[in-house]
Write a protein that holds these residues in place. Structure first.
Motif, PDB file in Angstrom:
ATOM      1  N   UNK A  69      10.848   7.788 -51.072  1.00 19.33           N
ATOM      2  CA  UNK A  69       9.463   8.201 -51.958  1.00 19.33           C
ATOM      3  C   UNK A  69       9.820   7.704 -53.418  1.00 19.33           C
ATOM      4  N   UNK A  70      10.888   7.990 -53.818  1.00 24.88           N
ATOM      5  CA  UNK A  70      11.214   7.420 -54.886  1.00 24.88           C
ATOM      6  C   UNK A  70      11.182   6.066 -55.331  1.00 24.88           C
ATOM      7  N   UNK A  71      11.524   5.367 -54.237  1.00 25.92           N
ATOM      8  CA  UNK A  71      11.595   3.703 -54.313  1.00 25.92           C
ATOM      9  C   UNK A  71       9.907   3.328 -54.327  1.00 25.92           C
ATOM     10  N   UNK A  72       9.196   3.933 -53.353  1.00 27.92           N
ATOM     11  CA  UNK A  72       8.144   3.571 -53.016  1.00 27.92           C
ATOM     12  C   UNK A  72       7.080   4.015 -54.459  1.00 27.92           C
ATOM     13  N   UNK A  73       7.491   5.049 -54.783  1.00 25.58           N
ATOM     14  CA  UNK A  73       6.487   5.531 -55.962  1.00 25.58           C
ATOM     15  C   UNK A  73       6.903   4.672 -57.259  1.00 25.58           C
ATOM     16  N   UNK A  74       7.933   4.263 -57.451  1.00 28.41           N
ATOM     17  CA  UNK A  74       8.285   3.417 -58.753  1.00 28.41           C
ATOM     18  C   UNK A  74       7.701   2.036 -58.152  1.00 28.41           C
ATOM     19  N   UNK A  75       7.692   1.576 -57.176  1.00 27.68           N
ATOM     20  CA  UNK A  75       7.023   0.055 -56.861  1.00 27.68           C
ATOM     21  C   UNK A  75       5.776   0.030 -56.878  1.00 27.68           C
ATOM     22  N   UNK A  76       4.871   1.320 -56.742  1.00 28.00           N
ATOM     23  CA  UNK A  76       3.430   1.397 -56.649  1.00 28.00           C
ATOM     24  C   UNK A  76       2.749   1.997 -57.780  1.00 28.00           C
ATOM     25  N   UNK A  77       3.867   2.138 -58.927  1.00 29.24           N
ATOM     26  CA  UNK A  77       3.255   2.488 -60.308  1.00 29.24           C
ATOM     27  C   UNK A  77       2.707   4.155 -60.263  1.00 29.24           C
ATOM     28  N   UNK A  78       3.443   5.026 -59.590  1.00 26.13           N
ATOM     29  CA  UNK A  78       3.155   6.397 -59.512  1.00 26.13           C
ATOM     30  C   UNK A  78       3.779   7.055 -60.609  1.00 26.13           C
ATOM     31  N   UNK A  79       3.352   7.945 -61.163  1.00 25.99           N
ATOM     32  CA  UNK A  79       3.749   8.667 -62.424  1.00 25.99           C
ATOM     33  C   UNK A  79       5.323   9.646 -61.922  1.00 25.99           C
ATOM     34  N   UNK A  80       6.192   9.690 -62.813  1.00 24.15           N
ATOM     35  CA  UNK A  80       7.487  10.369 -62.509  1.00 24.15           C
ATOM     36  C   UNK A  80       7.205  11.716 -61.797  1.00 24.15           C
ATOM     37  N   UNK A  81       6.067  12.504 -62.449  1.00 22.81           N
ATOM     38  CA  UNK A  81       5.730  13.681 -62.023  1.00 22.81           C
ATOM     39  C   UNK A  81       5.172  13.718 -60.434  1.00 22.81           C
TER      40      UNK A  81
END
Length: 192
Positions: A69-81
């Protein structure tokens, strides 16, 4: 007059999901989980297609998903929250059952009915876990809707998607009752 199953009706009138963040070990082992899965699989299924399946996520798999989730979120531009919230869902959970909707070709059964059946499995699984004395919660979140994430981490095929993550464990606390729908405002009676 039909014979009522008052114990089941009492359970349904008082059932309450337990927030996933309040779930802890122990979680059901395989032997305890099988009757819960069996009850969930008795969901209405027009055409007997079984347009769903289960993936049981034990702690090592949940930790792997949290990292993904952490990796995918960073790659897809999700907010830190957004990343932290989605990641915590998996880190906090002692056990999770991913209910996977499996769209199957059918001339008779529309895709939407298969989706409804998968949703019904989620609720049946949640209620079966609660009725068995476990704490349980049905969550989704952005990772469940990210096709690439689900294919990479759960091995889903193109015709599959996550209908819900059902987290199961021992509830560390019971939350207070929450407001329920006003039946008069959501019910229409037609007499002709």
């Amino acid at each position: 007059m039909p014979e009522a199953n008052t114990a089941v009706m009492e359970f349904l009138h008082t059932r309450r999901s337990r927030p996933a963040k309040l779930l802890q070990d122990p979680a059901p082992d395989r032997e305890a989980l099988m009757p819960i899965l069996t009850a969930a699989a008795r969901t209405p299924d027009h055409g007997k297609l079984e347009p769903w399946r289960f993936i049981v996520l034990e702690k090592p798999a949940l930790n792997r998903l949290a990292d993904a989730v952490e990796q995918c979120g960073a790659e897809t531009g999700r907010t830190e929250e957004d990343i932290a919230k989605a990641r915590q869902q998996f880190l906090d959970s002692p056990l999770c059952v991913a209910v996977i909707e499996v769209q199957k070709p059918s001339e008779k059964i529309p895709a939407i009915e298969q989706t409804y059946s998968a949703g019904a499995v989620c609720l049946s699984l949640l209620n079966a876990a609660l009725a068995s004395g476990w704490g349980a919660n049905w969550l989704s979140g952005w990772p469940s809707h990210d096709c690439a994430f689900c294919q990479k981490t759960l091995g889903l095929a193109d015709n599959e998607r996550v209908a819900g993550f059902i987290h199961i464990g021992t509830a560390s606390a019971i939350p207070p009752e929450r407001p329920r729908p006003d039946l008069d405002s959501i019910t229409t009676w037609l007499d002709r």
